[in-house]
Write a protein that holds these residues in place. Structure first.
Motif, mmCIF file in Angstrom:
data_model
loop_
_atom_site.group_PDB
_atom_site.id
_atom_site.type_symbol
_atom_site.label_atom_id
_atom_site.label_comp_id
_atom_site.label_asym_id
_atom_site.label_seq_id
_atom_site.Cartn_x
_atom_site.Cartn_y
_atom_site.Cartn_z
ATOM 1 N N ASN A 106 0.818 -0.965 0.203
ATOM 2 C CA ASN A 106 -0.377 0.048 0.040
ATOM 3 C C ASN A 106 0.764 0.743 -0.242
ATOM 4 O O ASN A 106 0.109 2.459 -0.672
ATOM 5 N N VAL A 107 1.541 1.460 0.510
ATOM 6 C CA VAL A 107 2.443 2.254 0.431
ATOM 7 C C VAL A 107 3.354 2.818 -0.204
ATOM 8 O O VAL A 107 3.410 4.361 -0.944
ATOM 9 N N ASP A 108 3.284 1.985 -1.653
ATOM 10 C CA ASP A 108 4.268 1.618 -2.452
ATOM 11 C C ASP A 108 3.141 2.019 -3.996
ATOM 12 O O ASP A 108 3.213 3.506 -4.676
ATOM 13 N N GLU A 109 2.067 2.059 -3.763
ATOM 14 C CA GLU A 109 0.587 2.951 -4.534
ATOM 15 C C GLU A 109 0.358 3.733 -4.057
ATOM 16 O O GLU A 109 -0.056 4.416 -5.077
ATOM 17 N N ILE A 110 0.761 4.345 -2.580
ATOM 18 C CA ILE A 110 0.157 5.707 -2.509
ATOM 19 C C ILE A 110 1.390 6.635 -3.471
ATOM 20 O O ILE A 110 1.132 7.623 -3.846
ATOM 21 N N GLY A 111 2.850 6.030 -3.289
ATOM 22 C CA GLY A 111 3.921 7.172 -4.327
ATOM 23 C C GLY A 111 3.436 6.588 -5.301
ATOM 24 O O GLY A 111 3.265 8.197 -6.149
ATOM 25 N N LYS A 112 3.069 5.717 -6.102
ATOM 26 C CA LYS A 112 2.318 5.697 -7.373
ATOM 27 C C LYS A 112 1.188 6.607 -7.763
ATOM 28 O O LYS A 112 1.516 7.382 -9.295
ATOM 29 N N VAL A 113 0.526 6.578 -7.013
ATOM 30 C CA VAL A 113 -0.738 8.150 -6.929
ATOM 31 C C VAL A 113 -0.358 9.630 -7.369
ATOM 32 O O VAL A 113 -0.439 10.160 -8.234
ATOM 33 N N LEU A 114 0.991 9.762 -6.510
ATOM 34 C CA LEU A 114 1.197 11.239 -6.146
ATOM 35 C C LEU A 114 1.922 11.264 -7.200
ATOM 36 O O LEU A 114 2.034 12.554 -8.224
ATOM 37 N N GLU A 115 2.612 9.543 -8.017
ATOM 38 C CA GLU A 115 3.741 10.061 -9.396
ATOM 39 C C GLU A 115 2.658 10.680 -10.068
ATOM 40 O O GLU A 115 2.907 11.327 -11.000
ATOM 41 N N ARG A 116 2.041 9.866 -10.434
ATOM 42 C CA ARG A 116 0.426 9.557 -11.476
ATOM 43 C C ARG A 116 0.485 10.963 -11.802
ATOM 44 O O ARG A 116 -0.685 11.881 -12.450
#
Length: 469
Positions: A106-116
């Motif tokens: 979930n931590v990495d998923e948050i990072g991906k959304v912020l980048e996207r």
């Protein structure tokens, strides 16, 4: 720092909107109405709108975006869930590992959304140090916690022990005996995240109404003083700020957590402290402290506060000089080189605590009411995970999150979340626990043998923890 509006460091880093968002001043209809423009509400809106763009979604906020815990917390993004063992402790080992993988990823998923979505929220995945850093008894506490994490299902590559030398390579505490390195933890600026997320959902077509306090919430309808929304699904996303809605207030209560931020530290001080990777850090205190190195070179550091009689959440930002002093002294105890460093900010807010200490995502499809919360202070990451879960439940998606043990369909929060005891029992229990925890802390700090008192007090505190959890 004495001004309430200037107390919160995070809010000082964002630009105030020039155009206010509208109030809800009419009777309207929508597919989904979300109460609360914090992380849970906005993540729910984000995933609902992303997965089903045709949905008409409105978010109704009593104050402004991020007014509650979402704009005030310590900035940890934790790849774990407080109370996760309550959901998965009896499951087979393979299922426990799957659940832990989901919360860690979930931590990495948050990072991906912020980048996207190009949300500049100072996201930094530096892991977390759960250190034995002030007295020897903390070594066994942290090693027991590491064993618990592994038994729960977290991998040994994500959570592992650092000896004193390895710990010092990451951060140089006063007494760095050793500690856990949890790799799946990041830090963020929560105010930048919540404001950026609000703008992202608005770009997707979600309408956010601010300064529109909900007065009643019922079957497929919410009302404010000036308007109302009829919707197929109502999402209650207020966590510890549901004091006006007594039905929810009985099940999730607010507990204060208070934070300080130092002035920006010099390069010389950072060379002495370390933290080049900007990890989050905490020690094994029952007082529950948490800190990290901010993007602009401060230390943001907090510790759990008190419970207010009557389950009243903290709406104002500023905290007292005594509260600031207590956190500064604890921080200096961890890093003596910080003695004399100026504290620029001190603020606080309320987290949500459920009676059975189980974070939850619930959809009562018959009544058209969904809710998520009970994050117990780890809501930055949990709100994303549970917002995604609510979206999957509402859209009836047959997917992994909808099958997780924290996801419930077919009953409401009244049936699934235990009610807290009435006052004054709740307040008296909180006071007893606070003083008992402080007593255990004082004994451990003395670093003297107490063969009868220490174990007895520890057992008593473990019992208290089991009661409130």
């Amino acid at each position: 720092m004495n001004s309430d509006t200037q107390a919160n460091f995070w809010t000082s880093t964002i630009v105030e909107r020039t155009t206010p968002r509208p109030r809800l001043e009419a009777r309207i209809q929508a597919d989904v109405a979300i109460v609360g423009a914090g992380f849970t509400g906005l993540w729910s809106a984000y995933y609902l709108k992303t997965l089903a763009p045709a949905l008409d979604i409105v978010v109704i906020e009593a104050e402004h975006v991020g007014h509650g815990a979402s704009g005030r917390n310590g900035g940890w993004v934790v790849g774990n869930l407080a109370g996760l063992e309550r959901h998965i402790g009896d499951l087979p080992a393979a299922q426990r590992r799957d659940c832990c993988r989901v919360v860690a990823d979930n931590v990495d998923e948050i990072g991906k959304v912020l980048e996207r979505e190009n949300i500049q929220a100072d996201f930094n995945k530096g892991g977390a140090l759960y250190a034995a850093a002030r007295y020897p008894d903390q070594i066994s506490i942290q090693k027991n916690y590491l064993a618990h994490l592994h038994e729960l299902g977290h991998s040994e590559t994500d959570c592992y022990w650092l000896d004193a030398e390895q710990l010092a390579q990451k951060a140089r505490f006063r007494n760095g005996y050793g500690g856990i390195h949890h790799r799946q933890v990041a830090t963020i600026n929560p105010a930048k995240l919540v404001t950026g997320l609000a703008e992202a959902v608005e770009r997707l077509g979600v309408t956010i109404y601010e300064h529109s306090r909900v007065t009643t919430l019922g079957r497929r309808k919410v009302s404010t003083h000036e308007g109302a929304v009829e919707a197929t699904t109502i999402v209650c996303a207020m966590e510890g700020y549901a004091e006006r809605l007594h039905d929810f207030k009985r099940h999730v209560i607010p507990v204060q957590s208070l934070v300080i931020a130092t002035e920006p530290l010099s390069d010389e001080l950072w060379q002495e402290i370390g933290m080049a990777e900007r990890p989050a850090f905490a020690d094994a205190s029952r007082l529950i402290n948490y800190g990290h190195r901010s993007a602009d070179g401060r230390i943001v550091f907090g510790a759990r506060g008190s419970y207010r009689f009557g389950a009243k959440p903290k709406h104002d930002m500023a905290i007292t000089q005594d509260d600031i002093r207590m956190r500064r002294d604890l921080l200096v105890d961890l890093f003596p080189v910080l003695k004399g460093v100026k504290i620029d900010y001190g603020w606080g807010g309320s987290l949500g605590l459920s009676r059975n200490f189980r974070p939850h995502a619930i959809l009562d499809r018959e009544k058209g009411i969904a809710t998520a919360g009970g994050y117990a202070g780890e809501g930055v990451a949990a709100s994303h995970l549970f917002g995604r879960t609510l979206a999957d439940l509402i859209l009836e998606r047959d997917c992994e999150l909808a099958r997780m043990p924290w996801a419930f369909v077919g009953a409401g929060h009244r049936q699934l979340i235990k009610r807290w005891e009435p006052e004054p029992l709740r307040w008296l229990a909180a006071q007893t626990i606070t003083y008992s925890y402080a007593g255990e802390e004082a004994l451990m700090q003395r670093a003297r043998p107490a063969p009868l008192i220490k174990p007895a007090l520890t057992r008593a505190n473990d019992y208290f923890a089991s009661i409130i959890e």
